[in-house]
Write a protein that holds these residues in place. Sequence first.
Motif, PDB file in Angstrom:
ATOM      1  N   LYS A 182      -1.624  -4.536  11.151  1.00  0.00           N
ATOM      2  CA  LYS A 182      -0.314  -3.649  11.428  1.00  0.00           C
ATOM      3  C   LYS A 182       0.210  -3.053  10.273  1.00  0.00           C
ATOM      4  CE  LYS A 182       0.392  -6.061  15.704  1.00  0.00           C
ATOM      5  NZ  LYS A 182       1.593  -6.941  16.458  1.00  0.00           N
ATOM      6  N   HIS A 183      -0.271  -3.556   9.000  1.00  0.00           N
ATOM      7  CA  HIS A 183       0.120  -2.874   7.656  1.00  0.00           C
ATOM      8  C   HIS A 183       1.480  -3.149   7.349  1.00  0.00           C
ATOM      9  CE1 HIS A 183      -3.466  -1.033   8.931  1.00  0.00           C
ATOM     10  NE2 HIS A 183      -2.948   0.052   9.338  1.00  0.00           N
ATOM     11  N   ARG A 184       1.907  -4.390   7.642  1.00  0.00           N
ATOM     12  CA  ARG A 184       3.528  -4.513   7.457  1.00  0.00           C
ATOM     13  C   ARG A 184       3.926  -5.159   6.191  1.00  0.00           C
ATOM     14  NH1 ARG A 184       6.146  -8.321  10.738  1.00  0.00           N
ATOM     15  NH2 ARG A 184       8.158  -7.049  10.783  1.00  0.00           N
ATOM     16  N   GLY A 185       2.801  -5.500   5.429  1.00  0.00           N
ATOM     17  CA  GLY A 185       2.816  -5.945   4.010  1.00  0.00           C
ATOM     18  C   GLY A 185       3.759  -7.218   3.789  1.00  0.00           C
ATOM     19  N   ASN A 186       4.834  -6.783   2.851  1.00  0.00           N
ATOM     20  CA  ASN A 186       5.935  -7.898   2.526  1.00  0.00           C
ATOM     21  C   ASN A 186       6.559  -8.201   3.701  1.00  0.00           C
ATOM     22  OD1 ASN A 186       6.924  -5.157   1.608  1.00  0.00           O
ATOM     23  ND2 ASN A 186       8.693  -6.285   1.675  1.00  0.00           N
ATOM     24  N   LEU A 187       6.774  -7.393   4.904  1.00  0.00           N
ATOM     25  CA  LEU A 187       7.595  -7.780   5.992  1.00  0.00           C
ATOM     26  C   LEU A 187       6.888  -8.700   6.938  1.00  0.00           C
ATOM     27  CD1 LEU A 187       8.926  -4.055   6.613  1.00  0.00           C
ATOM     28  CD2 LEU A 187      10.108  -5.803   5.329  1.00  0.00           C
ATOM     29  N   PHE A 189      -6.912 -14.921  -7.482  1.00  0.00           N
ATOM     30  CA  PHE A 189      -6.551 -14.697  -6.129  1.00  0.00           C
ATOM     31  C   PHE A 189      -7.324 -13.512  -5.702  1.00  0.00           C
ATOM     32  CE2 PHE A 189      -2.372 -16.583  -7.447  1.00  0.00           C
ATOM     33  CZ  PHE A 189      -2.850 -17.972  -6.939  1.00  0.00           C
ATOM     34  N   GLU A 190      -7.639 -13.599  -4.239  1.00  0.00           N
ATOM     35  CA  GLU A 190      -8.504 -12.655  -3.805  1.00  0.00           C
ATOM     36  C   GLU A 190      -7.785 -11.956  -2.502  1.00  0.00           C
ATOM     37  OE1 GLU A 190     -11.129 -11.576  -0.281  1.00  0.00           O
ATOM     38  OE2 GLU A 190      -9.737 -13.152  -0.528  1.00  0.00           O
ATOM     39  N   ASN A 191      -8.048 -10.699  -2.351  1.00  0.00           N
ATOM     40  CA  ASN A 191      -7.459  -9.993  -1.136  1.00  0.00           C
ATOM     41  C   ASN A 191      -8.060  -8.901  -0.817  1.00  0.00           C
ATOM     42  OD1 ASN A 191      -4.886  -9.199   0.901  1.00  0.00           O
ATOM     43  ND2 ASN A 191      -4.238 -11.231   0.133  1.00  0.00           N
ATOM     44  N   VAL A 192      -7.762  -8.191   0.421  1.00  0.00           N
ATOM     45  CA  VAL A 192      -8.198  -7.032   1.219  1.00  0.00           C
ATOM     46  C   VAL A 192      -7.858  -5.857   0.211  1.00  0.00           C
ATOM     47  CG1 VAL A 192      -8.426  -7.752   3.256  1.00  0.00           C
ATOM     48  CG2 VAL A 192      -6.289  -6.500   2.621  1.00  0.00           C
ATOM     49  N   LYS A 193      -8.869  -4.599   0.123  1.00  0.00           N
ATOM     50  CA  LYS A 193      -8.745  -3.580  -0.648  1.00  0.00           C
ATOM     51  C   LYS A 193      -7.508  -2.743  -0.113  1.00  0.00           C
ATOM     52  CE  LYS A 193     -11.665  -0.163   1.848  1.00  0.00           C
ATOM     53  NZ  LYS A 193     -12.721   0.786   1.487  1.00  0.00           N
ATOM     54  N   GLY A 194      -7.000  -2.983   0.986  1.00  0.00           N
ATOM     55  CA  GLY A 194      -5.731  -2.525   1.607  1.00  0.00           C
ATOM     56  C   GLY A 194      -4.565  -2.871   0.726  1.00  0.00           C
ATOM     57  N   LEU A 195      -4.330  -3.741   0.092  1.00  0.00           N
ATOM     58  CA  LEU A 195      -3.390  -4.136  -0.968  1.00  0.00           C
ATOM     59  C   LEU A 195      -3.129  -3.246  -1.950  1.00  0.00           C
ATOM     60  CD1 LEU A 195      -1.474  -6.608  -1.868  1.00  0.00           C
ATOM     61  CD2 LEU A 195      -3.224  -7.452  -3.237  1.00  0.00           C
ATOM     62  N   LEU A 196      -4.102  -2.214  -2.224  1.00  0.00           N
ATOM     63  CA  LEU A 196      -4.023  -1.075  -3.162  1.00  0.00           C
ATOM     64  C   LEU A 196      -3.673   0.126  -2.482  1.00  0.00           C
ATOM     65  CD1 LEU A 196      -7.257  -2.134  -5.538  1.00  0.00           C
ATOM     66  CD2 LEU A 196      -4.798  -2.716  -5.784  1.00  0.00           C
ATOM     67  N   ARG A 197      -3.327   0.354  -1.354  1.00  0.00           N
ATOM     68  CA  ARG A 197      -2.872   1.331  -0.621  1.00  0.00           C
ATOM     69  C   ARG A 197      -1.585   1.662  -1.357  1.00  0.00           C
ATOM     70  NH1 ARG A 197      -4.367  -0.900   4.451  1.00  0.00           N
ATOM     71  NH2 ARG A 197      -2.253  -0.801   5.090  1.00  0.00           N
ATOM     72  N   GLN A 198      -1.403   3.013  -1.272  1.00  0.00           N
ATOM     73  CA  GLN A 198      -0.134   3.800  -1.780  1.00  0.00           C
ATOM     74  C   GLN A 198       1.071   3.256  -1.100  1.00  0.00           C
ATOM     75  OE1 GLN A 198       0.093   5.630  -4.394  1.00  0.00           O
ATOM     76  NE2 GLN A 198       2.123   5.818  -4.221  1.00  0.00           N
ATOM     77  N   SER A 199       0.974   2.931   0.316  1.00  0.00           N
ATOM     78  CA  SER A 199       2.047   2.478   0.886  1.00  0.00           C
ATOM     79  C   SER A 199       2.629   1.029   0.513  1.00  0.00           C
ATOM     80  CB  SER A 199       1.915   2.520   2.354  1.00  0.00           C
ATOM     81  OG  SER A 199       0.484   1.693   2.710  1.00  0.00           O
ATOM     82  N   PHE A 200       1.539   0.531  -0.123  1.00  0.00           N
ATOM     83  CA  PHE A 200       2.025  -0.805  -0.771  1.00  0.00           C
ATOM     84  C   PHE A 200       2.194  -1.081  -2.334  1.00  0.00           C
ATOM     85  CE2 PHE A 200      -0.263  -2.439   3.147  1.00  0.00           C
ATOM     86  CZ  PHE A 200       0.771  -2.685   3.970  1.00  0.00           C
ATOM     87  N   ALA A 201       2.270   0.132  -2.903  1.00  0.00           N
ATOM     88  CA  ALA A 201       2.131   0.340  -4.344  1.00  0.00           C
ATOM     89  C   ALA A 201       3.113  -0.566  -4.986  1.00  0.00           C
ATOM     90  CB  ALA A 201       2.239   1.706  -4.731  1.00  0.00           C
ATOM     91  N   SER A 202       4.435  -0.414  -4.435  1.00  0.00           N
ATOM     92  CA  SER A 202       5.439  -1.156  -4.982  1.00  0.00           C
ATOM     93  C   SER A 202       5.498  -2.549  -4.862  1.00  0.00           C
ATOM     94  CB  SER A 202       6.872  -0.699  -4.633  1.00  0.00           C
ATOM     95  OG  SER A 202       7.040   0.796  -4.891  1.00  0.00           O
ATOM     96  N   TYR A 203       5.042  -3.100  -3.729  1.00  0.00           N
ATOM     97  CA  TYR A 203       4.933  -4.362  -3.365  1.00  0.00           C
ATOM     98  C   TYR A 203       3.525  -4.898  -4.304  1.00  0.00           C
ATOM     99  CZ  TYR A 203       5.325  -9.079  -1.076  1.00  0.00           C
ATOM    100  OH  TYR A 203       5.180 -10.388  -1.174  1.00  0.00           O
ATOM    101  N   PHE A 204       2.810  -4.376  -4.452  1.00  0.00           N
ATOM    102  CA  PHE A 204       1.593  -4.572  -5.472  1.00  0.00           C
ATOM    103  C   PHE A 204       2.229  -4.854  -6.900  1.00  0.00           C
ATOM    104  CE2 PHE A 204      -1.843  -4.036  -8.013  1.00  0.00           C
ATOM    105  CZ  PHE A 204      -2.829  -5.161  -8.045  1.00  0.00           C
ATOM    106  N   GLU A 205       2.831  -3.914  -7.258  1.00  0.00           N
ATOM    107  CA  GLU A 205       3.256  -4.166  -8.571  1.00  0.00           C
ATOM    108  C   GLU A 205       4.529  -5.201  -8.629  1.00  0.00           C
ATOM    109  OE1 GLU A 205       6.181  -1.612 -11.943  1.00  0.00           O
ATOM    110  OE2 GLU A 205       6.298  -1.348  -9.933  1.00  0.00           O
TER     111      GLU A 205
END
Length: 388
Positions: free
Chosen positions: A88-93, A116-132
Amino acid sequence: MSSIELFAGAGGLAMGMARAGFQHSAVVEWDDDACQTIRENRTHYDSHGEDFVLFEGDARQFDLTPYAGRVEVISGGPPCQPFSLGGKHRGNLDERDMFPTAVQAVHKTMPRAFIFENVKGLLRQSFASYFEYTYLQLSHPEVVKRQGESWEEHLARLEGLHTSGKQPTYNVVFRLLNAADYGVPQKRERVFLVGFRSDLGIEWSFPEPTHSDVELLRAKWVTGEYWERHRIAKKNRPAIPERMRNRIKRLATEEREVTNRLPWMTVRDAISDLPDPEKPSLFTIPNHVFTPGARIYKGHTGSPYDEPSKTLKAGAHGVPGGENMLVRDDGSVRYFTVREAARLQTFPDEYIFHGAWGETMRQLGNAVPVKLAEVVANSVAKVLHEVN
């Protein structure tokens, strides 16, 4: 070298770590069936014949105090549903986001390194701030979030510190790796975050790929070695796909670039020696049982025999979709058996999965391919040995 495995799942990353020489002090996983799988196969995680603590429960409740300053590496795959393309792409929520727990584990134990390993969706633009935000927390795990501070405020504070010239506590790098490039018979792209404590002065980079899609094309359509190895006569070989004809022609006429890379591994490479699960067999192979009901529908067309499989997925509520189907030579489809899926994830045949078919396929869909885990872990172990 001691390690702690968080969010272990079916144990793919943990097994790769053990094969690289790490000895698990603790393995942490909340799912009962996955824990039972690990219990039934725990010798695969004992690289030196020693026992380890298997904590079945929420990783947030695991007491890390006894391991502070006593563990070389922390590894794990924080639950990926918050960032998955299939979620559902909710990320940190999303309450399933366990990266804060991973950061806390690093802060409490201060290992020499982490993986640590995770899905490539972690690099999506919508999660850019949270990835940083995740990246900076792992770089400065001692800079904890204050009470009442939002993650955005914490991010701003971390950015200020990171640009101030202060050396980070951990030097962190990340890369999107395709498992097929490392000898896994599956096109599975995953993000790896690897960090080393900066006081160690370690220089490290991700291992170079060992396998190539170009070499698979060459083996099939230029030399024919692939078909010969599988004893498939010329009359029974498929035609070169129309969309590939120009590329194959160039491969056949251009001077071959000298590399040490091998062809990508295919589904046929991985499972062709297993008996057809729909036919009677004199041999009983664990977890190799036919499951009916496979069908093709939009976006779910299965994996061809002569390519690496599509990414195996856990599916909604543990029920796998079309990515977990085999496309037979005649174009019909069936579900992969658990054993076949395990081979696509490079688990050994003696590794037995616990649970109903849907549950075991969910475990496999969430797993890190053992071979990919071993390649990364070996590279990390090598540099850690060098600074001992």
